[in-house]
Scaffold this motif. Structure first.
Motif, PDB file in Angstrom:
ATOM      1  N   THR A   6       4.991   1.855 -10.790  1.00 22.17           N
ATOM      2  CA  THR A   6       5.231   0.688  -9.927  1.00 22.17           C
ATOM      3  C   THR A   6       4.272  -0.441 -10.309  1.00 22.17           C
ATOM      4  O   THR A   6       4.672  -1.609 -10.366  1.00 22.17           O
TER       5      THR A   6
ATOM      6  N   GLY B  37       9.255  -5.065  -0.967  1.00 24.91           N
ATOM      7  CA  GLY B  37       8.116  -5.102  -1.892  1.00 24.91           C
ATOM      8  C   GLY B  37       8.392  -6.032  -3.063  1.00 24.91           C
ATOM      9  O   GLY B  37       7.575  -6.904  -3.402  1.00 24.91           O
TER      10      GLY B  37
ATOM     11  N   CYS C  92      -5.961   9.917  -4.185  1.00 26.87           N
ATOM     12  CA  CYS C  92      -5.988   9.501  -5.588  1.00 26.87           C
ATOM     13  C   CYS C  92      -7.265   9.985  -6.275  1.00 26.87           C
ATOM     14  O   CYS C  92      -7.323  10.065  -7.489  1.00 26.87           O
TER      15      CYS C  92
ATOM     16  N   LYS D 273       2.910  -5.044   3.270  1.00 27.83           N
ATOM     17  CA  LYS D 273       3.952  -4.022   3.400  1.00 27.83           C
ATOM     18  C   LYS D 273       3.342  -2.635   3.233  1.00 27.83           C
ATOM     19  O   LYS D 273       2.844  -2.300   2.156  1.00 27.83           O
TER      20      LYS D 273
ATOM     21  N   SER E 231       0.820  -1.220   0.000  1.00 29.96           N
ATOM     22  CA  SER E 231       0.000   0.000   0.000  1.00 29.96           C
ATOM     23  C   SER E 231       0.856   1.273   0.000  1.00 29.96           C
ATOM     24  O   SER E 231       2.038   1.232   0.315  1.00 29.96           O
TER      25      SER E 231
ATOM     26  N   PHE F  51      -2.199  -4.447  -4.914  1.00 24.23           N
ATOM     27  CA  PHE F  51      -1.279  -3.307  -4.857  1.00 24.23           C
ATOM     28  C   PHE F  51      -2.034  -1.995  -5.050  1.00 24.23           C
ATOM     29  O   PHE F  51      -2.873  -1.882  -5.956  1.00 24.23           O
ATOM     30  N   THR F  52      -1.728  -1.007  -4.247  1.00 19.99           N
ATOM     31  CA  THR F  52      -2.176   0.367  -4.504  1.00 19.99           C
ATOM     32  C   THR F  52      -0.952   1.259  -4.488  1.00 19.99           C
ATOM     33  O   THR F  52      -0.155   1.203  -3.544  1.00 19.99           O
ATOM     34  N   GLY F  53      -0.789   2.057  -5.538  1.00 21.15           N
ATOM     35  CA  GLY F  53       0.355   2.959  -5.601  1.00 21.15           C
ATOM     36  C   GLY F  53       0.446   3.591  -6.976  1.00 21.15           C
ATOM     37  O   GLY F  53      -0.564   3.725  -7.681  1.00 21.15           O
ATOM     38  N   GLY F  54       1.648   3.960  -7.359  1.00 16.27           N
ATOM     39  CA  GLY F  54       1.847   4.668  -8.619  1.00 16.27           C
ATOM     40  C   GLY F  54       1.721   3.753  -9.832  1.00 16.27           C
ATOM     41  O   GLY F  54       1.925   2.534  -9.731  1.00 16.27           O
TER      42      GLY F  54
ATOM     43  N   TRP G  50       1.423   5.759   0.696  1.00 17.88           N
ATOM     44  CA  TRP G  50       1.573   6.601   1.877  1.00 17.88           C
ATOM     45  C   TRP G  50       0.443   7.602   2.093  1.00 17.88           C
ATOM     46  O   TRP G  50       0.399   8.267   3.122  1.00 17.88           O
TER      47      TRP G  50
ATOM     48  N   GLU H  16       7.075   2.697   3.007  1.00 15.27           N
ATOM     49  CA  GLU H  16       8.211   3.008   3.892  1.00 15.27           C
ATOM     50  C   GLU H  16       8.168   4.466   4.347  1.00 15.27           C
ATOM     51  O   GLU H  16       8.849   4.859   5.292  1.00 15.27           O
TER      52      GLU H  16
ATOM     53  N   LEU I 148      -4.094   2.274  -9.230  1.00 13.85           N
ATOM     54  CA  LEU I 148      -2.956   3.115  -9.594  1.00 13.85           C
ATOM     55  C   LEU I 148      -3.300   4.610  -9.606  1.00 13.85           C
ATOM     56  O   LEU I 148      -4.261   5.030  -8.988  1.00 13.85           O
ATOM     57  N   GLY I 149      -2.514   5.370 -10.336  1.00 18.51           N
ATOM     58  CA  GLY I 149      -2.624   6.827 -10.298  1.00 18.51           C
ATOM     59  C   GLY I 149      -3.880   7.379 -10.952  1.00 18.51           C
ATOM     60  O   GLY I 149      -4.680   6.652 -11.549  1.00 18.51           O
TER      61      GLY I 149
ATOM     62  N   GLU J 167       0.222  13.096 -13.380  1.00 13.03           N
ATOM     63  CA  GLU J 167      -0.262  13.152 -11.996  1.00 13.03           C
ATOM     64  C   GLU J 167       0.711  13.962 -11.133  1.00 13.03           C
ATOM     65  O   GLU J 167       1.897  13.659 -11.090  1.00 13.03           O
TER      66      GLU J 167
END
Ligand code: NAD
Length: 480
Positions: A230, A210, A282, A173, A147, A224-227, A149, A176, A249-250, A384
């Motif tokens: 990635t 990761g 997001c 995870k 995930s 997965f959640t993120g950019g 931040w 970080e 994603l984004g 983004e």
């Protein structure tokens, strides 16, 4: 200085290679704790623990699993204050936001899926005179949850809760950049009586822990959640291993405002949809399109409201914006303001840092920023930014605004302001997005499908969608 630990097999432990990294407090720009920079060795330990726990957890009755997850939800609620303070300190978001949105929502996520699983039924398909098919839905096994931040515990729990409810063991995870509330979750899992090895929480960089999660052959699914970049890497890595993938994603969401809207309601909601969580949601609407007859009025009143928006230390009850999450992120956002100027944009307000008094003068505070005069297809309007920066653009026709709204590679959410019901339905049908809000923003029902199209992702979370993702269907046919 405090050192966080991984949570493996029901115990807190140091990373195998004893490597740590700094964790910053965005409000002051200083390091306030260290976190494990876990490696493949730690992932291996977590997989072994999860493997031993899987028969116990998946073999437990659904109601027993549900009870433990309800306790987990209640455990967070009991420690609300501790979680709220930790989330705000780790992320830089206003304390009030963490207290009203992030942590209550993490509580709801666990409670929602703890109870949803009690109602989760599978299909049967009757073939008259021939036989009947029924579908079994089994947990997948060990699954990985990774995930970002921006909404740390909120999004972490949005994945972990359905995965656990469906009977899987989890290697999770958090980012970080914001590890603290995920670290605290281990304690709550212990108190809730979660069997050891069912939930394992590892900390560290995406490229280390990761990557090792994504590559581990015994981890059968990745949520997965993120950019988007990635997500693309994860898809490329996991696809040849035939892992199940859910990728959130984004986005670069349009906020479309027609002249016939309820102006007052639109204006206050647009303020939130632009800058809530420092624009780091997001679902924030960063491209604002305004029908020409009300463009000047909107511009004047919006800019006035933005200028009155308080940017302050997250603990300040007046703060509408706190600090953005990190120094690199702040620099990235500021670089987009420079790009916007190069592309011919005019900064109507904001565009600079806010420097608070010492000891917070090194904190990552940014003024909410409004830019006009850009073409819909320039980089500022296509990429983004994920910060407190919005652009405003006039439009004349429905066709034109649809074209501009759909012109990015993303397709997460859209917001539409109009009192014309027919137009609202027509546009909702045509907008390339996984979620459309009409005369509203960020109203979330946990039962509804959540996710994006195009480069905003693959798959859906939420409600039955999440439980389907975290289970494997098996068809059984019985002859009459
Ligand atoms: P990110 O992609 O940098 O990191 C997300 C997570 O992936 C972190 O835990 C990170 O450590 C991990 N990671 C990074 N590289 C990895 C790798 N090679 N293998 C495995 N894991 C890896 O994203 P971020 O900067 O933390 O978050 C911001 C992004 O998240 C924005 O693009 C935003 O739009 C997106 N987001 C999307 C949604 C959604 O629901 N669609 C929700 C929130 C945020």
């Amino acid at each position: 200085m405090e050192k966080l630990q991984n949570f493996i097999n029901g115990e807190y432990c140091d990373p195998v290679k004893d490597q740590y990294m700094d964790n910053y407090e965005p409000a002051s720009g200083t390091v306030y704790c260290q976190i494990p920079n876990s490696t493949a060795e730690d992932v291996e330990l977590a997989v072994e623990a999860a493997n031993s726990a899987f028969p116990v957890w998946s073999g437990m009755s659904v109601s027993e699993r549900s009870k433990i997850l309800v306790k987990l939800s209640e455990g967070i609620e009991r420690r609300m204050d501790e979680f709220v303070k930790a989330e705000s300190r780790d992320n830089g978001k206003p304390l009030s936001l963490a207290g009203h949105v992030d942590i209550p929502r993490a509580v709801s996520n666990f409670h929602f899926f703890a109870t949803a699983i009690l109602h989760y039924a599978s299909e049967s398909h009757n073939m008259e005179g021939v036989g009947v098919n029924y579908t079994l839905r089994k947990p997948i096994g060990i699954v990985g949850c990774i995930s970002p931040w921006n909404l740390p515990l909120y999004l972490f729990s949005w994945k972990i809760a359905p995965a656990l409810a469906a009977g899987n063991c989890v290697i999770a995870k958090p980012s970080e950049v914001t590890p603290y509330t995920a670290y605290l979750l281990g304690k709550v899992a212990q108190e809730a009586g979660m069997p050891p090895g069912v939930l394992n929480i590892l900390h560290g960089e995406g490229g280390n822990a990761g990557d090792a999660i994504v590559k581990h052959p015994r981890i059968k699914a990745i949520s997965f959640t993120g950019g988007t970049a990635t997500g693309e890497y994860i898809a490329r890595t996991a696809a040849p291993m035939f892992k199940k993938l859910s990728l959130e994603l984004g986005g670069k969401n349009p906020n479309i405002i027609f002249a016939d809207c309820d102006f007052k309601e639109m204006l206050s909601t647009t303020l939130r949809s632009s800058f809530a969580n420092q624009g780091q949601i997001c679902l924030c609407g960063s491209r604002i399109f305004v029908e020409r007859p009300i463009y000047e009025k909107f511009k004047e009143e919006f800019v006035k409201r933005v200028e009155n928006t308080v940017v302050a230390h997250p603990d300040n009850p007046e703060a509408k914006l706190g600090a953005v999450v990190s120094k690199p992120h702040m620099e990235k956002v500021l670089s987009y303001v420079e790009l916007a100027k190069e592309e011919g944009g005019t900064v109507l307000t904001g565009g600079t840092r806010v420097v608070l008094d010492a000891p917070y003068d090194q904190g990552y505070y940014l003024r909410p920023t409004v830019i006009e005069g850009l073409s819909y297809d320039c980089r500022t309007n296509q990429e983004e930014i994920f910060g407190p920066v919005v652009t405003i653009t006039p439009f004349d026709t429905e066709e034109e605004v649809l074209m501009m709204a759909n012109s990015t590679k993303y397709g997460l959410s859209s917001t539409l302001w109009t009192s014309d019901l027919k137009r609202a339905h027509r546009m909702a049908n045509e907008l390339e997005a996984g979620i459309v809000w009409i005369n509203a923003w960020l109203v979330r029902d946990l039962r509804t499908p959540f996710g994006g199209v195009k480069a905003s992702g693959v798959g859906r979370e939420g409600g039955w969608e999440a439980l389907r993702f975290f289970t494997e269907p098996k068809n059984v046919f019985v002859k009459y």
